[in-house]
Motif scaffolding. Structure first.
Motif, PDB file in Angstrom:
ATOM      1  N   LYS A 185     -16.210  49.817 -49.854  1.00 19.37           N
ATOM      2  CA  LYS A 185     -17.069  48.718 -50.612  1.00 19.37           C
ATOM      3  C   LYS A 185     -18.637  48.820 -50.025  1.00 19.37           C
ATOM      4  CE  LYS A 185     -13.683  44.899 -50.961  1.00 19.37           C
ATOM      5  NZ  LYS A 185     -13.326  43.281 -50.262  1.00 19.37           N
ATOM      6  N   GLY A 186     -19.354  48.388 -51.027  1.00 23.50           N
ATOM      7  CA  GLY A 186     -20.747  48.492 -50.653  1.00 23.50           C
ATOM      8  C   GLY A 186     -21.734  48.251 -51.786  1.00 23.50           C
ATOM      9  N   GLN A 187     -23.113  48.246 -51.437  1.00 23.53           N
ATOM     10  CA  GLN A 187     -23.925  47.810 -52.599  1.00 23.53           C
ATOM     11  C   GLN A 187     -24.181  48.864 -53.613  1.00 23.53           C
ATOM     12  OE1 GLN A 187     -27.794  46.466 -51.619  1.00 23.53           O
ATOM     13  NE2 GLN A 187     -27.340  45.273 -49.922  1.00 23.53           N
ATOM     14  N   THR A 188     -23.977  48.390 -54.929  1.00 22.10           N
ATOM     15  CA  THR A 188     -24.537  49.367 -55.862  1.00 22.10           C
ATOM     16  C   THR A 188     -25.439  48.822 -56.930  1.00 22.10           C
ATOM     17  OG1 THR A 188     -22.511  48.419 -57.349  1.00 22.10           O
ATOM     18  CG2 THR A 188     -22.046  50.546 -55.882  1.00 22.10           C
ATOM     19  N   LYS A 189     -26.240  49.669 -57.588  1.00 20.60           N
ATOM     20  CA  LYS A 189     -27.000  48.875 -58.659  1.00 20.60           C
ATOM     21  C   LYS A 189     -26.968  49.803 -59.950  1.00 20.60           C
ATOM     22  CE  LYS A 189     -31.850  47.648 -59.518  1.00 20.60           C
ATOM     23  NZ  LYS A 189     -32.050  48.366 -60.694  1.00 20.60           N
ATOM     24  N   PRO A 190     -26.245  49.279 -61.010  1.00 26.93           N
ATOM     25  CA  PRO A 190     -26.223  50.198 -62.223  1.00 26.93           C
ATOM     26  C   PRO A 190     -27.538  50.225 -62.742  1.00 26.93           C
ATOM     27  CG  PRO A 190     -24.416  48.620 -62.178  1.00 26.93           C
ATOM     28  CD  PRO A 190     -25.345  48.214 -60.897  1.00 26.93           C
ATOM     29  N   PRO A 191     -27.872  51.296 -63.725  1.00 25.99           N
ATOM     30  CA  PRO A 191     -29.313  51.315 -64.144  1.00 25.99           C
ATOM     31  C   PRO A 191     -29.973  50.337 -64.708  1.00 25.99           C
ATOM     32  CG  PRO A 191     -28.005  53.242 -64.224  1.00 25.99           C
ATOM     33  CD  PRO A 191     -27.029  52.324 -63.813  1.00 25.99           C
ATOM     34  N   GLY A 199     -19.505  45.327 -53.787  1.00 25.72           N
ATOM     35  CA  GLY A 199     -18.162  45.412 -54.189  1.00 25.72           C
ATOM     36  C   GLY A 199     -17.370  46.746 -54.055  1.00 25.72           C
ATOM     37  N   PRO A 200     -16.178  47.040 -54.262  1.00 26.60           N
ATOM     38  CA  PRO A 200     -15.491  48.213 -54.293  1.00 26.60           C
ATOM     39  C   PRO A 200     -16.281  49.453 -55.153  1.00 26.60           C
ATOM     40  CG  PRO A 200     -13.958  46.630 -54.910  1.00 26.60           C
ATOM     41  CD  PRO A 200     -15.188  45.991 -55.092  1.00 26.60           C
ATOM     42  N   SER A 201     -16.405  50.528 -54.672  1.00 26.15           N
ATOM     43  CA  SER A 201     -16.861  51.762 -55.330  1.00 26.15           C
ATOM     44  C   SER A 201     -16.109  52.003 -56.619  1.00 26.15           C
ATOM     45  CB  SER A 201     -16.818  52.899 -54.303  1.00 26.15           C
ATOM     46  OG  SER A 201     -17.430  54.150 -55.220  1.00 26.15           O
ATOM     47  N   ARG A 202     -16.678  52.186 -57.540  1.00 27.27           N
ATOM     48  CA  ARG A 202     -16.042  52.620 -58.800  1.00 27.27           C
ATOM     49  C   ARG A 202     -16.213  54.211 -59.490  1.00 27.27           C
ATOM     50  NH1 ARG A 202     -18.031  47.612 -63.008  1.00 27.27           N
ATOM     51  NH2 ARG A 202     -17.146  45.754 -61.803  1.00 27.27           N
ATOM     52  N   ALA A 244     -18.817  57.960 -52.196  1.00 22.00           N
ATOM     53  CA  ALA A 244     -18.731  57.048 -53.199  1.00 22.00           C
ATOM     54  C   ALA A 244     -20.007  57.258 -53.826  1.00 22.00           C
ATOM     55  CB  ALA A 244     -18.727  55.602 -52.707  1.00 22.00           C
ATOM     56  N   ARG A 245     -19.981  57.725 -55.224  1.00 21.73           N
ATOM     57  CA  ARG A 245     -21.111  58.123 -55.824  1.00 21.73           C
ATOM     58  C   ARG A 245     -22.276  56.978 -56.103  1.00 21.73           C
ATOM     59  NH1 ARG A 245     -21.363  63.206 -54.310  1.00 21.73           N
ATOM     60  NH2 ARG A 245     -19.788  64.612 -54.774  1.00 21.73           N
ATOM     61  N   ASP A 246     -21.487  55.915 -56.306  1.00 19.76           N
ATOM     62  CA  ASP A 246     -22.504  54.444 -57.187  1.00 19.76           C
ATOM     63  C   ASP A 246     -23.120  53.959 -55.743  1.00 19.76           C
ATOM     64  OD1 ASP A 246     -20.164  54.007 -56.031  1.00 19.76           O
ATOM     65  OD2 ASP A 246     -19.587  52.612 -57.626  1.00 19.76           O
ATOM     66  N   ILE A 247     -22.570  54.014 -54.643  1.00 22.88           N
ATOM     67  CA  ILE A 247     -23.080  53.742 -53.475  1.00 22.88           C
ATOM     68  C   ILE A 247     -24.243  54.507 -52.970  1.00 22.88           C
ATOM     69  CG2 ILE A 247     -22.909  52.982 -50.949  1.00 22.88           C
ATOM     70  CD1 ILE A 247     -19.934  52.220 -51.750  1.00 22.88           C
ATOM     71  N   ARG A 428      -4.922  66.830 -47.822  1.00 21.08           N
ATOM     72  CA  ARG A 428      -4.638  65.953 -48.808  1.00 21.08           C
ATOM     73  C   ARG A 428      -4.537  64.345 -48.344  1.00 21.08           C
ATOM     74  NH1 ARG A 428       1.247  67.423 -50.705  1.00 21.08           N
ATOM     75  NH2 ARG A 428       1.064  65.648 -52.318  1.00 21.08           N
ATOM     76  N   ALA A 429      -4.988  63.626 -49.176  1.00 22.39           N
ATOM     77  CA  ALA A 429      -4.850  62.331 -48.746  1.00 22.39           C
ATOM     78  C   ALA A 429      -4.734  61.313 -50.114  1.00 22.39           C
ATOM     79  CB  ALA A 429      -6.148  61.908 -48.482  1.00 22.39           C
ATOM     80  N   PRO A 430      -3.954  60.291 -50.055  1.00 25.64           N
ATOM     81  CA  PRO A 430      -3.953  59.340 -51.232  1.00 25.64           C
ATOM     82  C   PRO A 430      -5.051  58.278 -51.019  1.00 25.64           C
ATOM     83  CG  PRO A 430      -2.057  58.844 -49.650  1.00 25.64           C
ATOM     84  CD  PRO A 430      -2.870  60.077 -48.943  1.00 25.64           C
ATOM     85  N   ILE A 431      -5.282  57.832 -52.238  1.00 22.49           N
ATOM     86  CA  ILE A 431      -6.250  56.495 -52.106  1.00 22.49           C
ATOM     87  C   ILE A 431      -5.655  55.362 -52.290  1.00 22.49           C
ATOM     88  CG2 ILE A 431      -8.354  55.641 -53.497  1.00 22.49           C
ATOM     89  CD1 ILE A 431      -8.854  58.739 -54.555  1.00 22.49           C
ATOM     90  N   LEU A 432      -6.291  54.246 -51.362  1.00 12.55           N
ATOM     91  CA  LEU A 432      -5.569  52.867 -51.202  1.00 12.55           C
ATOM     92  C   LEU A 432      -6.711  52.187 -51.927  1.00 12.55           C
ATOM     93  CD1 LEU A 432      -4.336  52.708 -47.616  1.00 12.55           C
ATOM     94  CD2 LEU A 432      -2.986  53.188 -49.795  1.00 12.55           C
ATOM     95  N   PRO A 433      -6.268  51.108 -52.392  1.00  3.59           N
ATOM     96  CA  PRO A 433      -7.353  49.785 -53.104  1.00  3.59           C
ATOM     97  C   PRO A 433      -8.090  49.383 -51.859  1.00  3.59           C
ATOM     98  CG  PRO A 433      -5.086  49.478 -53.715  1.00  3.59           C
ATOM     99  CD  PRO A 433      -4.780  50.550 -52.687  1.00  3.59           C
ATOM    100  N   ALA A 434      -9.259  48.985 -52.328  1.00  9.98           N
ATOM    101  CA  ALA A 434     -10.343  48.473 -51.372  1.00  9.98           C
ATOM    102  C   ALA A 434      -9.748  47.354 -50.594  1.00  9.98           C
ATOM    103  CB  ALA A 434     -11.490  48.166 -52.167  1.00  9.98           C
ATOM    104  N   ALA A 435      -9.938  47.182 -49.415  1.00  9.81           N
ATOM    105  CA  ALA A 435      -9.357  45.926 -48.562  1.00  9.81           C
ATOM    106  C   ALA A 435     -10.008  44.577 -49.263  1.00  9.81           C
ATOM    107  CB  ALA A 435      -9.855  45.981 -47.069  1.00  9.81           C
TER     108      ALA A 435
END
Length: 435
Positions: A185-191, A199-202, A244-247, A428-435
């Motif tokens: 999770k983190g801060q993001t700001k869409p253009p 919220g969770p990284s998209r 997390a590219r959006d963060i 290798r690693a699987p991705i889990l949902p954000a906490a």
């Protein structure tokens, strides 16, 4: 640089039958790591085919003497830092003895046969305590591809071809292969947004990198010269530096990566030694005439003649739907280590040029290693042009960025005519949902 000797003989076979022709761990490789069998604690071992040789058990059986005894003991514990600190000479002595013990016709076979464990019954751990982690940015195609998304007319900043760019990462969140990664999770700001949200990284992404384990370090205030840098390399691994590219897009100015990068990195479990990679040394690709020559402290003729690595690098994706259908992982990219603009020695020389000290077990990341075309992109950010052009998978699914339940698998392989091919094992690693 490590030299080719009898341990690289392509005709050499092991009495461990699964090692002969093994895609990653033939007897010509002999990487070291830390594992625990079903009964017992963490200990040092050597990957050989589908087995793991227990170094502590081999020591107890009296199989190491002379020059090989000290490195065998140092590599038998629950972390390989003491082994890495010993440097190239002891490392070569251990490799030679391991090759003798595991070779077909070994007079000590009866004693050695009691020491391996089935790899599938073992748990793999981080091979060393990582005190410090530095991530570089030496994949020039990656730097260009990402730069084009933000600066189409000037993708590479003016310093890129003069200095190996890097930053300090977070060592505490580096995990061994197989460890799940939780979406951050983190801060993001869409253009089009007036203010940021949390919220969770998209836009979660992987990064295809090589990891470099440091062996013997340097004292604070004493730089490592370019000509001596290779002597300080303890080995190599694969590295997925999750992003997390959006963060990242919101936080990176003016100080660079922070929460977008430090939530997790994944490495392969085995340290592939410089000696194992000796047959796969190649000249550093020649720079275009228009590019600036490296400054003297980054210039060494020997490094330019054999400082690059002939390694094929692969990225695979396995989605939940593909697992349910028992489909094979989808290949996202096939790249190559020759696409590194700076050598490992140049990175080390620059890393220590101001007197910064390194310690055994410190880790260096190369940065994302992409090739010149879409099929060799080392991140999904590049492959999808920032999410604009989705990747179509063999299952019919599409991906713009990674989704929960996706599993990324990195592989590396050294192949050269006249020598046995070796690999690194999976990262290798699987991705889990954000906490």
């Amino acid at each position: 640089m490590a030299q080719i000797d009898q341990t690289h003989d392509p005709k050499l076979e092991s009495w461990v039958q699964s090692a002969n022709g093994h895609q990653d761990f033939p007897i010509q490789n002999l990487p070291l790591g830390v594992f625990s069998p079903r009964a017992g604690g963490k200990r040092g071992g050597v990957a050989i085919g589908d087995q793991v040789l227990d170094l502590g058990a081999a020591l107890a059986a009296g199989l190491f003497a002379g020059e090989a005894a000290r490195p065998a003991e140092a590599a038998s514990g629950s972390a390989l830092n003491a082994f890495l600190a010993l440097g190239a000479g002891p490392r070569r002595a251990l490799r030679l003895r391991l090759s003798e013990l595991l070779a077909k016709g070994s007079p000590d076979r009866d004693k050695v046969e009691t020491c391996p464990h089935a790899a599938e019954a073992c748990t793999l751990h981080l091979p060393a305590h990582i005190g410090d982690y530095t991530d570089f940015y030496v994949g020039i195609h990656h730097a260009t591809n990402v730069g084009k998304q933000f600066r189409p007319d000037n993708p590479l900043l003016s310093n890129y071809k003069h200095v190996p760019i890097g930053y300090h990462g977070r060592a505490s969140s580096i995990n061994v292969t197989g460890t799940p990664v939780r979406r951050p999770k983190g801060q993001t700001k869409p253009p089009d947004a007036e203010s940021p949200g949390f919220g969770p990284s998209r836009r979660l992404d992987y990064e295809l990198e090589l990891g470099v384990w440091f062996g013997s370090g340097n004292a604070q205030g004493e730089p490592i010269s370019i000509g001596e840098a290779a002597d300080h390399v303890g080995g190599f691994c694969l590295l997925d530096d999750w992003s997390a590219r959006d963060i990242q897009a919101w936080e990176y100015q003016p100080l660079g990566p922070f929460l977008s990068k430090n939530f997790a990195s994944t490495i392969s479990a085995w340290i592939v030694t410089p000696e194992a990679l000796a047959p796969f040394r190649i000249p550093q690709p020649q720079r275009p005439e228009s590019d600036p020559a490296p400054l003297p402290y980054l210039t060494d003729a020997g490094d330019q003649s054999e400082g690059a690595l002939d390694l094929e690098l692969e990225v695979l994706l396995l989605t939940p739907a593909m697992k349910a259908k028992r489909m094979a992982p989808h290949r996202l990219a096939l790249s190559h280590a020759r696409h590194m603009y700076w050598t490992v020695a140049q990175m080390i020389a620059h890393r220590t040029s101001n007197g910064c000290n390194l310690q055994p077990g410190d880790l260096l990341g190369t940065g994302t290693i992409s090739g010149p075309d879409q099929e060799s992109c080392g991140s999904i950010l590049e492959m999808t042009l920032g999410g604009k052009d989705p990747v179509v998978l063999a299952s019919g699914e599409e991906r713009r960025f990674l989704e929960d339940g996706d599993e990324i698998i990195l592989k590396a392989r050294g192949t050269r005519q006249g020598y046995a091919s070796i690999g690194f094992g999976e990262c290798r690693a699987p991705i889990l949902p954000a906490a």
